[in-house]
Design an enzyme around this catalytic site. Structure first.
Site, PDB file in Angstrom:
ATOM      1  N   GLU A   1       0.881  -1.156   0.000  1.00 25.02           N
ATOM      2  CA  GLU A   1       0.000   0.000   0.000  1.00 25.02           C
ATOM      3  C   GLU A   1       0.917   1.204   0.000  1.00 25.02           C
ATOM      4  O   GLU A   1       1.787   1.326   0.867  1.00 25.02           O
ATOM      5  CB  GLU A   1      -0.886  -0.041   1.246  1.00 25.02           C
ATOM      6  CG  GLU A   1      -2.043   0.924   1.179  1.00 25.02           C
ATOM      7  CD  GLU A   1      -2.074   1.801   2.390  1.00 25.02           C
ATOM      8  OE1 GLU A   1      -2.195   1.287   3.506  1.00 25.02           O
ATOM      9  OE2 GLU A   1      -1.943   3.022   2.206  1.00 25.02           O
TER      10      GLU A   1
ATOM     11  N   CYS B   1      -1.919   8.336   3.946  1.00 24.41           N
ATOM     12  CA  CYS B   1      -1.967   8.049   2.495  1.00 24.41           C
ATOM     13  C   CYS B   1      -3.326   8.464   1.954  1.00 24.41           C
ATOM     14  O   CYS B   1      -3.478   8.742   0.773  1.00 24.41           O
ATOM     15  CB  CYS B   1      -1.786   6.568   2.213  1.00 24.41           C
ATOM     16  SG  CYS B   1      -0.549   5.797   3.216  1.00 24.41           S
TER      17      CYS B   1
HETATM   18  C1  SIN Z   1      -3.563   5.302   5.747  1.00 23.17           C
HETATM   19  O1  SIN Z   1      -3.382   4.082   5.696  1.00 23.17           O
HETATM   20  O2  SIN Z   1      -2.646   6.107   5.488  1.00 23.17           O
HETATM   21  C2  SIN Z   1      -4.878   5.900   6.140  1.00 23.17           C
HETATM   22  C3  SIN Z   1      -6.025   5.050   6.412  1.00 23.17           C
HETATM   23  C4  SIN Z   1      -7.257   5.919   6.496  1.00 23.17           C
HETATM   24  O3  SIN Z   1      -7.184   7.075   6.870  1.00 23.17           O
HETATM   25  O4  SIN Z   1      -8.331   5.477   6.106  1.00 23.17           O
END
Ligand code: SIN
Length: 542
Positions: free
Chosen positions: A292, A326
Site C-alpha cells: 500500500e 496516504c
Molecule cells: C492510511 O493508511 O494512510 C490511512 C487510512 C485511512 O485514513 O483510512
C-alpha cells in the site's frame, strides 16, 4: 494433518475512548506520556528472541520538540537482516505445525493487551514519537491495532470453503503458510499498520522479518514488547532496525524470500518489485508482493453539496495528523457557484485550528515527522507562494524553532494539470481547482486522469443521481470511495482499505482478501476404495 479452525463470528470494533476532561483515560494517558517520555529506551533488534544492541546508535527524536531524545536504536543493516532471516527460518517448521487455534490465541491475547495494559503506552509512544494528537493516536494505536488483531483471527477462520466430496472419496483444502519468510516493511504514520504487517502473515503460520520505519522506532519498540508479552514464540517475528535499503537487499536476494508486506512510498515499493524481478530465478517460490503506497486523494463537490459539511470534510481530511495519511484529501474540485462561501468557511475553520505540541490536548495539528518532510513541504510552499497561477487561501508558512511545524495550507490553483494536483506532498497542503458548474462532466474525467494514484476519493452531493454517476465514472480512481464524508479514517471490518494503480496492490489490509496472500493452499483427495483395474466399462466388448 489438516488444520480446520471452527468459523468465528466477526468481533465488534474496539470502542474509541473520548479523552474528554475529567475522563479516566485522559488521566491515564497523561501519566503514560510522562513515563514513556522519561524512559528513553535503548531499543534492541529482536532476532530469534534475543535482544541485540549491535550497530551504530541512532537517536529517536520528537517531531514537536526536535531537541528531545525519546530513545536510541541501532543501525542493523544487511548483516542483522541475514541473522534475522536465519532465526526466522529456524522457527518456521514448528510455527507452521502449530495449530491455527493456538496461533489465534496468541494474537487474541495481543489484542487484549493492546486494548488494556498497553493501550496508553502505545498511545503515548505514538503521540511523542509520531506527533499524533490523543484522538489520532487512539483511533490508530488503540482501536485500529486491536481491530486488526481480532478481525484477522475471525476472517482467517472464514477463509476455507471446503470442496465437494463425491461418494467414495474425501476432499479437503488446507491453507499452508508460504515456504520461506515474509518481510514486513512498516511506515511511520500508523502504529496499527506497523502491528498488522508482521502479525497478519504470522497468524497464517508464516515467519517474519520486520523492518519498522526509523521515525516510528519508539512505538515499534513497544509493539515488539506487546508481541513478546502475548507469547509470540522466538523467531516468529524478528525485528531489524536501521537502514532500509540494505535490509531490503539482504531479503530480496535470499532464495527463501516468500513475500513482502509493505506500506510506504511508491518509489520504494517499485524498487522492491524491480529487485524481485532481478532475482526471480533464485527463489524457491514466487514471492507475494503486497503493498500500500501513495495517494493523491480527491474531494469532488457537486453544486448541491452542503458548504459546512464540505468545509469540515476538507479540513479534517486534509489536516488531521498533518496530512500525513496516504488517504489525506490533497486535491479538491469545487464548483464556481460554491467557491466564495466555501473559501470564507475554510479560512474561518483553519484560523480556529490549534497547531502545536500534541501534549497540549487542544491541538488538532502537530508537527510533521522529521526535517526531511519539513524541507520538502517548505520547498513546495515557497514554490506555490510565488506561483502567479496560485492563490494562497490560507497558511503557506512554517516554523522549525522547536519542532517541524508546517501551517495548514490551502492554494487555489488555476491550472488543473499543475503538478500540485498529481504529486503526493504528504503534508498539510490542499490544492483546490474551481471548475465552472457547466463543466461538471469534464471534471469527472479530469479527476480520473490527473493523478497516477487511486487510493481514496470522496464525492459530496445531495443529488443521488449524480452520486451514482460519479461512482460509475470514478470506479477505478479510488480503492476507497466515500460519499458525503472525508476520504480518511477507514475502520477495520467496515471499510477494507487499499487502492490500485500507483497506490499499491489493493489487497485490503484487515480483510480476508489480505490474509489469502499469506497462504498457499494444498488440495488433498483421499479415495476410500481405490480401483483395482485399469480399464473402464466403456472399453468392454458388448
Ligand atoms: C492510511 O493508511 O494512510 C490511512 C487510512 C485511512 O485514513 O483510512
Amino acid at each position: 494433518m489438516l488444520d480446520l479452525p471452527a468459523p468465528r463470528a466477526l468481533p465488534s470494533n474496539e470502542p474509541t475512548l473520548s479523552y474528554a476532561p475529567g475522563s479516566p483515560e485522559r488521566a491515564a494517558l497523561k501519566e503514560a506520556l510522562v513515563a514513556v517520555g522519561a524512559e528513553v529506551p535503548d531499543i534492541p533488534h529482536i532476532v530469534g528472541g534475543l535482544h541485540l544492541r549491535e550497530g551504530a546508535p541512532r537517536e529517536v527524536r520528537s517531531p514537536q520538540r526536535h531537541q528531545r531524545v525519546l530513545g536510541v536504536f541501532h543501525e542493523g543493516g544487511g548483516a542483522m537482516a541475514e541473522r534475522a532471516i536465519g532465526a526466522a527460518l529456524a522457527a518456521a517448521p514448528a510455527w507452521a505445525e502449530t495449530p491455527f487455534d493456538e496461533r489465534a490465541r496468541i494474537f487474541l491475547r495481543a489484542a487484549e493487551l493492546a486494548a488494556g495494559p498497553f493501550r496508553q503506552v502505545l498511545n503515548a509512544a505514538t503521540m511523542l514519537g509520531q506527533g499524533k494528537t490523543a484522538h489520532q493516536a487512539e483511533i490508530d494505536s488503540a482501536c485500529e491495532l486491536v481491530d486488526f488483531l481480532r478481525f484477522n483471527v475471525a476472517f482467517a477462520t472464514q477463509l476455507i470453503s471446503q470442496p465437494l466430496s463425491a461418494p467414495g472419496a474425501f476432499n479437503a483444502v488446507e491453507l499452508r503458510p508460504l515456504e520461506g519468510f515474509v518481510l514486513a516493511v512498516t511506515p511511520f504514520n500508523f502504529t496499527a499498520i506497523a502491528g498488522n504487517l508482521p502479525s497478519a502473515p504470522a497468524l497464517m503460520g508464516n515467519v517474519v522479518v520486520w523492518k519498522p520505519a526509523e521515525t516510528q522506532s519508539l512505538a515499534a519498540y513497544h509493539l515488539a514488547r506487546l508481541f513478546e508479552a502475548a507469547g509470540v514464540p522466538p523467531g516468529v517475528i524478528n525485528v531489524v532496525h536501521g537502514d532500509g535499503p540494505s535490509v531490503g537487499d539482504a531479503c530480496t536476494r535470499h532464495p527463501e524470500f516468500a513475500g513482502l508486506h509493505f506500506t510506504g512510498s511508491t518509489r520504494v515499493f517499485q524498487s522492491f518489485y524491480r529487485a524481485v524481478g532481478d532475482n526471480i530465478a533464485r527463489y524457491r517460490t514466487y514471492p507475494r508482493l503486497v503493498g500500500e503506497t501513495g495517494g493523491k486523494d480527491f474531494v469532488l463537490a457537486h453544486p448541491s453539496a452542503d458548504v459546512d459539511e464540505l468545509a469540515v470534510a476538507l479540513v479534517r481530511g486534509a489536516f488531521e495528523f498533518q496530512g500525513q495519511k496516504c488517504s489525506a484529501a490533497s486535491r479538491a474540485y469545487v464548483p464556481r457557484s460554491l467557491w466564495a462561501r466555501l473559501r470564507a468557511r475554510l479560512v474561518e475553520l483553519v484560523a480556529e485550528l490549534v497547531v502545536g505540541d500534541v501534549e497540549d490536548f487542544r491541538v488538532l495539528m502537530g508537527a510533521v515527522i522529521d526535517e526531511r518532510a519539513y524541507a520538502r513541504l517548505i520547498t513546495w510552499q515557497a514554490r506555490m507562494n510565488s506561483d502567479a497561477g496560485a492563490e494562497r487561501v490560507t497558511g503557506g508558512g512554517a516554523s522549525r524553532e522547536t519542532g517541524w511545524f508546517v501551517e495548514p495550507t490551502i492554494y487555489r490553483v488555476d491550472d488543473p494539470g499543475h503538478s500540485i494536483f498529481h504529486e503526493e506532498l504528504f503534508g498539510p497542503v490542499l490544492a483546490v481547482f474551481v471548475y465552472e458548474d457547466a463543466s461538471l462532466d469534464e471534471t469527472l474525467d479530469l479527476i480520473d486522469r490527473t493523478s497516477p494514484y487511486a487510493l481514496t476519493g470522496a464525492v459530496l452531493s445531495r443529488d443521488r443521481a449524480f452520486v451514482a454517476e460519479a461512482a460509475r465514472r470514478l470506479r477505478n480512481a479510488a480503492g476507497n470511495f466515500y460519499v458525503n464524508d472525508k476520504p480518511t479514517g477507514a475502520v477495520v471490518g467496515q471499510q477494507p482499505f487499499g487502492g490500485a494503480r500507483a497506490s499499491g496492490t489493493n489487497d485490503k489490509a484487515g480483510s480476508a482478501l489480505n490474509l489469502l496472500r499469506w497462504v498457499s493452499p494444498r488440495t488433498v483427495k483421499e479415495t476410500w476404495v481405490p480401483p483395482r483395474e485399469v480399464g473402464y466399462p466403456s472399453m468392454r466388448e458388448a
